[in-house]
Design a protein around this motif. Structure first.
Motif, short mmCIF file in Angstrom:
data_model
loop_
_atom_site.label_atom_id
_atom_site.label_comp_id
_atom_site.label_asym_id
_atom_site.label_seq_id
_atom_site.Cartn_x
_atom_site.Cartn_y
_atom_site.Cartn_z
N THR A 271 19.37 -21.68 26.55
CA THR A 271 20.66 -21.24 26.02
C THR A 271 21.22 -20.04 26.74
N ARG A 272 20.41 -19.01 27.00
CA ARG A 272 20.93 -17.76 27.55
C ARG A 272 20.89 -17.71 29.07
N SER A 273 19.88 -18.33 29.67
CA SER A 273 19.77 -18.29 31.13
C SER A 273 20.56 -19.43 31.78
N LEU A 274 20.48 -20.63 31.20
CA LEU A 274 21.16 -21.79 31.76
C LEU A 274 22.54 -22.02 31.16
N GLY A 275 22.78 -21.47 29.98
CA GLY A 275 24.10 -21.60 29.36
C GLY A 275 24.30 -22.87 28.56
N TRP A 276 23.20 -23.52 28.12
CA TRP A 276 23.35 -24.73 27.33
C TRP A 276 23.71 -24.39 25.88
N SER A 277 24.17 -25.41 25.15
CA SER A 277 24.57 -25.18 23.77
C SER A 277 23.38 -25.10 22.83
N ASP A 278 22.19 -25.52 23.29
CA ASP A 278 21.01 -25.54 22.45
C ASP A 278 19.82 -25.85 23.35
N VAL A 279 18.62 -25.86 22.79
CA VAL A 279 17.47 -26.29 23.56
C VAL A 279 17.70 -27.75 23.96
N GLY A 280 17.21 -28.14 25.13
CA GLY A 280 17.60 -29.43 25.68
C GLY A 280 17.00 -30.65 25.00
N TYR A 281 15.76 -30.55 24.52
CA TYR A 281 15.05 -31.71 23.97
C TYR A 281 15.34 -31.87 22.49
N ASN A 282 15.36 -33.12 22.03
CA ASN A 282 15.53 -33.36 20.59
C ASN A 282 14.27 -33.02 19.80
N PHE A 283 13.10 -33.29 20.41
CA PHE A 283 11.83 -33.04 19.73
C PHE A 283 10.79 -32.55 20.73
N ARG A 287 0.01 -30.28 21.90
CA ARG A 287 -1.23 -30.98 22.26
C ARG A 287 -2.10 -31.28 21.05
N PHE A 288 -1.74 -30.74 19.90
CA PHE A 288 -2.46 -31.02 18.66
C PHE A 288 -1.83 -32.17 17.90
N GLY A 289 -0.78 -32.76 18.46
CA GLY A 289 -0.11 -33.89 17.83
C GLY A 289 0.98 -33.52 16.85
N ARG A 290 1.26 -32.22 16.68
CA ARG A 290 2.28 -31.79 15.73
C ARG A 290 3.67 -31.99 16.33
N ILE A 291 4.61 -32.35 15.49
CA ILE A 291 5.99 -32.62 15.91
C ILE A 291 6.86 -31.44 15.49
N TRP A 292 7.72 -31.00 16.42
CA TRP A 292 8.60 -29.86 16.18
C TRP A 292 10.05 -30.27 16.46
N ALA A 293 10.95 -29.83 15.59
CA ALA A 293 12.37 -30.05 15.84
C ALA A 293 12.81 -29.23 17.04
N GLY A 294 13.55 -29.86 17.94
CA GLY A 294 14.11 -29.17 19.09
C GLY A 294 15.57 -28.87 18.84
N ARG A 295 16.44 -29.71 19.41
CA ARG A 295 17.88 -29.54 19.20
C ARG A 295 18.23 -29.70 17.72
N ARG A 296 19.34 -29.11 17.33
CA ARG A 296 19.75 -29.12 15.93
C ARG A 296 19.87 -30.54 15.34
N ASP A 297 19.81 -30.60 14.00
CA ASP A 297 20.01 -31.84 13.24
C ASP A 297 19.05 -32.95 13.66
N PRO A 298 17.74 -32.77 13.48
CA PRO A 298 16.80 -33.80 13.90
C PRO A 298 16.94 -35.11 13.16
N ASP A 299 17.53 -35.11 11.95
CA ASP A 299 17.69 -36.35 11.20
C ASP A 299 18.86 -37.19 11.71
N ARG A 300 19.69 -36.62 12.53
CA ARG A 300 20.77 -37.36 13.14
C ARG A 300 20.47 -37.58 14.62
N GLU A 301 21.19 -38.50 15.21
CA GLU A 301 20.99 -38.79 16.63
C GLU A 301 21.94 -37.89 17.44
#
Length: 412
Positions: A271-283, A287-301
């Motif tokens: 966001t701050r160095s590259l100037g994107w609107s959010d983190v690039g990945y959706n999720f 390595r422990f298999g846990r899932i983390w929300a990336g870009r906003r609104d994970p329940d939507r596409e």
């Protein structure tokens, strides 16, 4: 190191939001960086104190950062020129990356650890996780390298090969937050599988209740996303034809409590160095298999910035780690498959099939090119990159099978 470099006055560093300084690059001549002998490493002159690069605390957050303008020697020009900084001491940092306004180049770095030992020179992969050019963030993004997680750095030296305009080194310390050490079982930010999914496709089949495929997802608050850095309104995609699998190339020896710090650092770089609107990945999947929300609104596409030219009909999942020489664990494969099954079933996609996608313009497929791709593919299938690493790429057939089985079980 000059604090009055004119390159800082020629561009607006306001979006970077951290300490802005300048480090002069020393011309080493033409030719590939790998051919330069160690004797050409430029050290501070004898008797001259080494000036430390200071990181500035991010307002309202736990971390600190410095965006360092790498000022090229104006007498040196032309593609193939090798420019190298002196070795500089720094405040503690955990992640670095180099961005530039235009041009093409390759970057190598070496980093000093907390014992004062310098690493060998290592390349930093070029950035291919990019927003599409037809989006607002795609039009304003800077080019550069992937984010490189070093864990604990106290010094840095940078080498740039090629013709790049306005290069900037970003050093990021994501800091430590109270929730970084929170046990996973007690994490209130975990979003449990809802029995009554908002998606009608998840509710019933042939009049019978249908098992929800929404996995447990650690929300953005769980890793400390500073929401004011996310700009604009998230843009939805009309359909999901594909799931693109990535790796972050950030190493595999991190601990569970390191994951929120890694995500905060990547988010700051995007966001701050590259100037994107959010983190690039959706999720993200760790390595422990846990899932983390990336870009906003994970329940939507939501349209991401993960696969240049192919973001408009896809979901991007990044596995935290480096899989060029290490195989992913079964837990990693399961985590990716859970997200893929959830998103693909909504749109009746077969994870074992291929689909025809029209490129919006990538470094591999020009805009308008119709490309036959797997429904679940690796980043290298669409862009000129080694991502997601050879071993994770070779595991994609297993991910497809796991995804198909998960979808099939939900229909019984």
């Amino acid at each position: 190191m000059s604090l009055s470099d004119p390159s800082l006055r020629r561009r607006d560093l306001g979006t970077l939001g951290a300490a802005a300084v300048a480090v002069s690059l020393v011309a080493l001549g033409a030719g590939p960086a790998a051919a330069r002998p160690p004797s050409l490493i430029q050290q501070p002159a004898a008797g001259r104190p080494d000036r430390r690069i200071r990181l500035r605390r991010e307002r309202g957050g736990t971390g600190a950062a410095a965006d360092v303008a790498l000022a090229p020697d104006p007498r040196v020009a032309g593609r193939g020129t090798v420019l190298r900084t002196a070795a500089h001491r720094t405040d503690d940092f955990a992640l670095l990356g180099v961005t530039w306004a235009a041009g093409a180049g390759q970057v190598r770095v070496r980093v000093r650890d907390d014992r004062g030992d310098w690493s060998d020179w290592r390349p930093v992969a070029g950035l291919h996780d990019l927003p599409d050019a037809d989006t607002a963030e795609g039009r304003r993004t800077r080019r550069g390298t992937e984010a490189l997680w070093v864990g604990h750095g106290t010094g840095v030296q940078v080498e740039v090969t090629g013709a790049v305009q306005d290069p900037v080194l970003s050093l990021i310390d994501p800091g430590v937050a109270p929730y970084d050490d929170r046990p996973a079982a007690a994490d209130p930010a975990d979003l449990a599988d809802p029995a009554d999914s908002a998606d009608p496709a998840d509710r019933e089949v042939a009049g019978r209740p249908r098992r929800s495929l929404r996995p447990k997802i650690r929300g953005r608050r769980a890793w400390g996303a500073k929401e004011r850095w996310a700009t604009g309104r998230p843009k939805r995609v009309r359909t999901v034809e594909q799931v693109h699998v990535h790796h972050t190339a950030t190493g595999n020896d991190y601990r569970r409590r390191d994951v929120p710090r890694i995500l905060r650092a990547i988010y700051r770089y995007h966001t701050r160095s590259l100037g994107w609107s959010d983190v690039g990945y959706n999720f993200f999947v760790d390595r422990f298999g846990r899932i983390w929300a990336g870009r906003r609104d994970p329940d939507r596409e939501i349209r991401g910035a993960h696969t240049l030219g192919f973001n408009h009909t896809s979901v991007g999942i990044a596995v935290l780690g480096s899989y060029d020489q290490t195989a992913p664990t079964a837990r990693v494969l399961a985590g990716v498959a859970k997200v893929a099954a959830w998103k693909l079933r909504k749109y009746h996609r077969d994870p074992l099939a291929t689909t025809v996608v029209t490129s919006r313009g990538s470094d591999r497929y020009p805009a308008g090119t119709a490309v036959v791709l797997p429904v679940i593919d690796g980043h290298r299938d669409t862009n000129d990159t080694a991502c997601p690493g050879q071993y994770l790429y070779e595991a994609l057939p297993q991910i497809r099978l796991r995804t198909a089985r998960r979808i099939d079980r939900s229909r019984r």
